[in-house]
Each structure stands twice: as C-alpha cells, then as structure tokens.
Write an enzyme that holds these catalytic residues in place. Structure first.
Site, mmCIF file in Angstrom:
data_model
loop_
_atom_site.group_PDB
_atom_site.id
_atom_site.type_symbol
_atom_site.label_atom_id
_atom_site.label_comp_id
_atom_site.label_asym_id
_atom_site.label_seq_id
_atom_site.Cartn_x
_atom_site.Cartn_y
_atom_site.Cartn_z
ATOM 1 N N HIS A 76 0.847 -1.206 0.000
ATOM 2 C CA HIS A 76 0.000 0.000 0.000
ATOM 3 C C HIS A 76 0.874 1.244 0.000
ATOM 4 C CE1 HIS A 76 1.087 -0.447 4.223
ATOM 5 N NE2 HIS A 76 0.778 0.827 4.410
ATOM 6 N N ASP A 116 0.451 5.128 1.991
ATOM 7 C CA ASP A 116 -0.381 5.703 3.049
ATOM 8 C C ASP A 116 -1.295 6.813 2.529
ATOM 9 O OD1 ASP A 116 0.975 4.015 4.788
ATOM 10 O OD2 ASP A 116 2.478 5.536 5.287
ATOM 11 N N HIS A 139 4.779 0.292 0.256
ATOM 12 C CA HIS A 139 5.516 -0.459 1.277
ATOM 13 C C HIS A 139 4.657 -1.605 1.805
ATOM 14 C CE1 HIS A 139 3.523 2.894 3.349
ATOM 15 N NE2 HIS A 139 3.433 2.102 4.417
ATOM 16 N N ARG A 143 4.764 6.182 13.821
ATOM 17 C CA ARG A 143 4.681 6.760 12.470
ATOM 18 C C ARG A 143 4.071 8.148 12.496
ATOM 19 N NH1 ARG A 143 1.011 4.142 7.881
ATOM 20 N NH2 ARG A 143 -0.287 5.976 8.222
HETATM 21 C C1 SIN Z 1 3.063 1.059 7.674
HETATM 22 O O1 SIN Z 1 2.461 0.394 6.835
HETATM 23 O O2 SIN Z 1 2.968 2.260 7.709
HETATM 24 C C2 SIN Z 1 3.936 0.357 8.676
HETATM 25 C C3 SIN Z 1 5.086 -0.335 8.081
HETATM 26 C C4 SIN Z 1 5.839 -1.140 9.101
HETATM 27 O O3 SIN Z 1 5.366 -1.309 10.225
HETATM 28 O O4 SIN Z 1 6.914 -1.609 8.768
#
Ligand code: SIN
Length: 256
Positions: free
Chosen positions: A67, A69, A227, A242
């Site tokens: 995905h 964000d 990611h 995050r």
């Molecule tokens: C995310 O998808 O923002 C998190 C990625 C992660 O936890 O490595």
C-alpha cells in the site's frame, strides 16, 4: 538531506538514531504539516504519532499488504516517517517498491493507455466495521478504530499515472490496499489490469527490503513508493511510531 534528495530516492533510511517523540515531531514539521492518521491508535502523549504495533499474542499486523499511506484522501500524504521503538529478535522487515521505476519499465503502449486512466480509492473496505482489519483482528484489539469515520469517507479519484510534485518524474499511483477500480469501470472489469500492474510493480528489481535495527528510521515518499510490513515474527512484540506528512492534490501525466 534536501527535498531534492528525498524526491530522487523515494525512501531514505537512517541508522543509530536515538530520537525522542518530541524530536520525531520536530523533524516531521520541518518537512510539512503533520496529517494525523484517523484510524490508527495514537500515542497516548503525542497525538501526532500513530502507533503501528503488534503484541506478542496478536497474529495480524498493520501494513501487511502492499500500500501507500492515505491514498484514500483527496490530498494524499506526502510522506511518512517511521521510527523503530521495539523490534522482534528477527523478522518484521519492511519492503519498499519504487513506483516510478515500475512505471518506467512498462511497455510504451501500456504507459500511453494508463496515462489516460484515473482510479477510485477508498479505505471503507479496510477500516470500517466490516473492513479487513476488523475481520482479521483479535477481539478487543485497540490498534485500529474510528470505523464510523471510515464509513463516511467519500471515494476519491486520482490519476493512475502521476507527475511527481517534487521530481516531475512519472509514477504509477494505484495500490492493492486502497485502489478499488478504474474510473468508469466496475471493480470486476478493473481487476485484470490492476492485478497485472500489481504483479509487475513488485518485481524483485523494483523492491528493497529494509532490515530494521534499534535506532532505525525510514522516511518514505507516498507518491513514489509502496511499502509492505512482513508479519513473520509471531510471539514477539514490535512497536513503530509513524508520523504522516500532509501532501497535495496529485496531477496526472497529461496536461489538463
Ligand atoms: C506502515 O504500513 O505504515 C507500517 C510499516 C511497518 O510497520 O513496517
């Protein structure tokens, strides 16, 4: 580190950083206003920080599907800054795929076709009460919430190929989590081409797997990358912090 470097790389990794939550926020604010995530549990003392966590007794993780964000927003997030706070002894890597390199590797005929398309994005099927996170998660899981807000989210439309706001480079802007169909087509009609693009975009030569260590930080551009968080550390705790940075409306690859 400059904006040009950020635009050029798509994702930047830092090692051996000991930063506090306040420093995380201050670093983020140097780049753009913070866009507080509406669905992830917030840090109890710093609402700007979303907790991306998995406890030792939980089986599902957050972000365990490719995905980018906030693609479900009219102005999708510019970037995200993820700080490792607690890591499992092994596993829990994050994979990043370059959507500009993936676009550039397509045939000229497909590039031309995609530049004329737009796609519809939503988070309802992910974060609403009947969404995938609720279905998969254990009872009482507090990591994801705000199902009512998810139900009310309007669908948004973005160009399938964007012109990156900083680099001017073209990039594919559809993703397996939040893209639901092409504009003017049903979800069913959209599936074959979407799946072709998804399979193409995660070819190994477009992907980098980041191995987290204590003190690691990843700062990625949501307009240039996807990611995926590996969920291969059952029985161990992983906690990441995050911050998501506000973006801008996306422009297509053709002049409007
Ligand atoms: C995310 O998808 O923002 C998190 C990625 C992660 O936890 O490595």
């Amino acid at each position: 580190m400059t904006r040009a470097m950020f635009a050029d790389c798509g994702v930047i990794f830092f090692r051996d950083q000991q930063i506090s939550e306040a420093q995380h926020i201050a670093f983020a604010q140097r780049w753009a206003p913070i866009n507080i995530n509406r669905f992830f549990a917030a840090h109890p003392a710093y609402p700007e920080i979303a907790r991306v966590s998995k406890e030792g007794d939980q089986t599902s993780n957050i972000g365990g599907e490719w995905h980018t964000d906030h693609a479900y927003d009219l102005e999708p997030a510019m970037g995200s800054i993820l700080v490792a706070r607690e890591l499992p002894p092994q596993g829990g890597n994050t994979l990043f795929a370059s959507m500009s390199v993936a676009y550039e590797a397509l045939s000229e005929a497909l590039k031309t076709k995609l530049c004329d398309l737009k796609a519809v994005h939503s988070a309802q099927h992910v974060f609403s009460a009947r969404g995938t996170y609720d279905v998969d998660n254990e009872a009482g899981d507090q990591r994801i919430g705000n199902a009512v807000a998810a139900e009310q989210l309007p669908e948004v439309i973005h160009p399938v190929v964007i012109t990156h706001p900083l680099s001017g480079r073209r990039a594919l802007y559809v993703n397996p989590t939040f893209t639901i169909r092409f504009e003017g087509m049903t979800a069913e009609e959209s599936q074959p081409l979407l799946h072709e693009l998804y399979a193409h975009s995660i070819r190994p030569e477009f992907v980098h797997e980041f191995v987290w260590r204590p003190g690691s930080i990843a700062f990625w551009d949501n307009r240039a990358t996807w990611h995926f968080a590996r969920n291969d550390y059952q029985g161990y705790r992983r906690e990441m912090h995050r911050i998501t940075l506000a973006g801008e409306p996306l422009r297509g690859a053709r002049p409007v």
